[in-house]
Write an enzyme that holds these catalytic residues in place. Structure first.
Site, mmCIF file in Angstrom:
data_model
loop_
_atom_site.group_PDB
_atom_site.id
_atom_site.type_symbol
_atom_site.label_atom_id
_atom_site.label_comp_id
_atom_site.label_asym_id
_atom_site.label_seq_id
_atom_site.Cartn_x
_atom_site.Cartn_y
_atom_site.Cartn_z
ATOM 1 N N HIS A 158 7.805 -4.797 6.167
ATOM 2 C CA HIS A 158 6.383 -4.487 6.081
ATOM 3 C C HIS A 158 6.061 -3.512 4.946
ATOM 4 O O HIS A 158 4.918 -3.399 4.533
ATOM 5 C CB HIS A 158 5.817 -4.006 7.425
ATOM 6 C CG HIS A 158 6.316 -2.680 7.865
ATOM 7 N ND1 HIS A 158 7.406 -2.525 8.676
ATOM 8 C CD2 HIS A 158 5.863 -1.441 7.600
ATOM 9 C CE1 HIS A 158 7.604 -1.243 8.886
ATOM 10 N NE2 HIS A 158 6.688 -0.564 8.257
ATOM 11 N N GLU A 205 9.707 11.339 7.663
ATOM 12 C CA GLU A 205 8.892 11.245 8.879
ATOM 13 C C GLU A 205 8.893 12.599 9.569
ATOM 14 O O GLU A 205 9.903 13.311 9.544
ATOM 15 C CB GLU A 205 9.477 10.195 9.825
ATOM 16 C CG GLU A 205 9.429 8.787 9.261
ATOM 17 C CD GLU A 205 10.092 7.800 10.196
ATOM 18 O OE1 GLU A 205 9.414 7.328 11.112
ATOM 19 O OE2 GLU A 205 11.287 7.524 10.024
ATOM 20 N N HIS A 257 13.971 -1.172 3.890
ATOM 21 C CA HIS A 257 12.792 -0.658 3.182
ATOM 22 C C HIS A 257 13.148 0.038 1.855
ATOM 23 O O HIS A 257 12.543 -0.221 0.827
ATOM 24 C CB HIS A 257 12.040 0.353 4.048
ATOM 25 C CG HIS A 257 11.704 -0.156 5.410
ATOM 26 N ND1 HIS A 257 11.142 -1.384 5.623
ATOM 27 C CD2 HIS A 257 11.861 0.398 6.645
ATOM 28 C CE1 HIS A 257 10.945 -1.559 6.919
ATOM 29 N NE2 HIS A 257 11.386 -0.501 7.560
#
Ligand code: NAD
Length: 488
Positions: free
Chosen positions: A180, A218, A242
């Site tokens: 994504h 994160e 990713h």
């Protein structure tokens, strides 16, 4: 500026695992937004498929609750919502048995040329059985396509097995492996920036670029995913997919055309050109410790002896003419100072400074492509400090925060899944990973993991809210460089 919407053909989308977290949090909201923006044509249908005891009305209720929660009641257009819910149907089905497949068959009209997508929002152990059942029950026409998402294997051998299971039932041209990150506006803008502007490409090489930093930080921990995450760690969870995809898009040669074959060929060449990681000295693994009455990683994972990394930093090198001698530093971790993801391309120093030292030194230019929180691109420059104070130098940023540049507040930035699901319907694989890319990434990752497992390497502790372990700072200090700040 208004986002241009290109409608798609009427389609059938079957979501396996439609009652699960990914479907509720991402897919259902993404499809709703596509309808709101006028991209979903009359006659398009979404069929949820899962084991749950449920009917169409039950699934619509579940979707409605998911929209309330993840789109937000204030944002929700009730008329669009009701039209959207009217497109939903449900088929009860068990992926591992023969039960339910004839019901799914009956729910899918056999219209020649109508796109039919199967989205596997289920655990990877179901990918093979579902693909086989789709093929065996006669649901795989020429317009069929299958969508899967990470984890695509645990190592090279399991990735190969997964690819073999999928390609036993579908052609590669029908398999959409979602990452994504590739659906993010900024990531696609990286390609526009590089290949639709004449300015950067001549400088995009070892002569002018000092190094590249790719950060995915994160602030949250492993939350409820501890049992799963502890078997995976940051290398497999983030770097293999990713981060290597971001590295590929940054480093690839210009493809001849923006089409699936040429783009993926160029990414694959980058993966195959990655030099083996130079021993454990080029890798730093970390694990957050408890502090400020917050639990440690090991406590959250409920595994006091855990050796799994919640942080990793490494130095990657690409052995080709363009990038020889230009390190790509990658780092990702949980419970860090802020949530921040970016690709930062640092150019070399000017060869000679003509300005007097007391006026300050020119700082190297940095092109920062920010994925989150505010998607955008900035170019840091050295300029003259305004005013009559002599020739003094200062830093300034050319800022293209998309939300502002695109006219913005009124323009909602679409979620990556919106773009990617519509690409599946359009039959465009450009932003999806090909099987050989996934395998090439594992082929590079596997020896690194094997080395730390062989040495029983323990991750270094780091504080919650910090930038990661001290050793990660040293990774760059040794090369005379420093990490950029992790800040929102
Ligand atoms: P989940 O456990 O919340 O949902 C799984 C779904 O699969 C449920 O709808 C369940 O009914 C269905 N299911 C389970 N066994 C079945 C069977 N035998 N037959 C038919 N249906 C069955 O999982 P999730 O978080 O939605 O994740 C789904 C997949 O997507 C996983 O592979 C996960 O790793 C991946 N993924 C999830 C996220 C996320 O944000 N949740 C992000 C990236 C990737």
């Amino acid at each position: 500026m208004v986002a241009r919407v290109v409608p798609v053909e009427p389609f059938d989308l079957v979501v396996f695992g439609a009652t699960g977290d990914l479907a509720r949090r991402k897919l259902i909201p993404a499809l709703y937004h596509r309808m709101q923006d006028g991209q979903m044509p009359e006659g398009a249908r979404i069929i949820g498929a899962a084991r749950s005891e449920m009917d169409d009305a039950g699934f619509r209720k579940l979707a409605s609750v998911a929209l309330e929660e993840f789109v937000g009641s204030a944002e929700l257009d009730k008329l669009v919502r009701d039209r959207f819910l009217g497109r939903l149907g449900f088929v009860r089905l068990d992926a591992t048995t023969d039960q339910g497949w004839e019901r799914l068959h009956a729910a899918l009209p056999d219209v020649p040329g109508r796109p039919r997508a199967f989205y596997l929002s289920v655990a990877p152990r179901f990918f093979g059985p579902i693909a086989r059942h789709i093929a065996d029950s006669g649901l795989r026409g020429p317009e069929a396509r299958i969508v899967v998402e990470k984890p695509l294997g645990h190592d090279l051998a399991s990735a190969r097995a997964l690819n073999a299971a999928l390609s036993g039932a579908f052609d590669e041209a029908q398999i959409y492996r979602i990452d994504h990150y590739l659906g993010k506006e900024t990531v696609q803008n990286l390609m526009a920036l590089r290949f639709a502007n004449a300015l950067f490409e001549p400088l995009w090489n070892a002569r002018h670029i000092d190094h590249v930093q790719i950060t995915v930080a994160e602030s949250v921990g492993i939350e409820g995913r501890g049992a799963y995450y502890d078997t995976v760690g940051a290398m497999r969870d983030m770097v293999q997919n990713h981060m290597l995809q971001l590295l590929c898009l940054t480093a690839m040669e210009p493809p001849a055309r923006f089409e699936p074959g040429p783009v993926r060929d160029e990414k694959l060449k980058v993966l195959r050109a990655l030099a083996p990681v130079n021993g454990l000295g080029a890798v730093v693994r970390g694990q957050y410790r408890s502090g400020n009455s917050q639990p440690s990683y090991a406590q959250e994972a409920d595994n006091p002896q855990s050796r799994t990394e919640s942080y990793i930093a490494l130095k990657a090198e690409i052995g080709n003419w363009r990038w020889n001698g230009v390190p790509f530093y990658l780092r990702t971790g949980k419970r860090l100072r802020a949530r921040m993801s970016e690709i930062a391309v640092q150019f070399k120093d000017v060869p000679h400074s003509i300005f007097p030292g007391e006026g300050g030194h020119p700082a190297p230019n940095v092109l920062a492509i920010r994925l989150q929180p505010d998607e955008g691109i900035t170019l840091s420059m050295t300029i003259k400090d305004p005013g009559p104070g002599g020739m003094r130098l200062t830093g300034a940023e050319l800022d293209m925060t998309f939300a502002e540049t695109l006219g913005a507040t009124s323009l909602r930035m679409p979620d990556a899944y919106e773009r990617l699901v519509m690409d599946v319907i359009r039959g465009d694989q450009t932003l999806f990973m090909r099987g050989d890319e996934v395998e090439a990434a594992w082929a590079w990752i596997d020896p690194v993991i094997a080395e730390w497992e062989e040495r029983s390497d323990r991750p270094r502790p780091y504080d919650i809210g910090s930038s990661g372990p001290e050793d990660a700072l040293m990774l760059l200090h040794r090369d005379g460089r420093r990490w950029r700040e992790i800040e929102a």
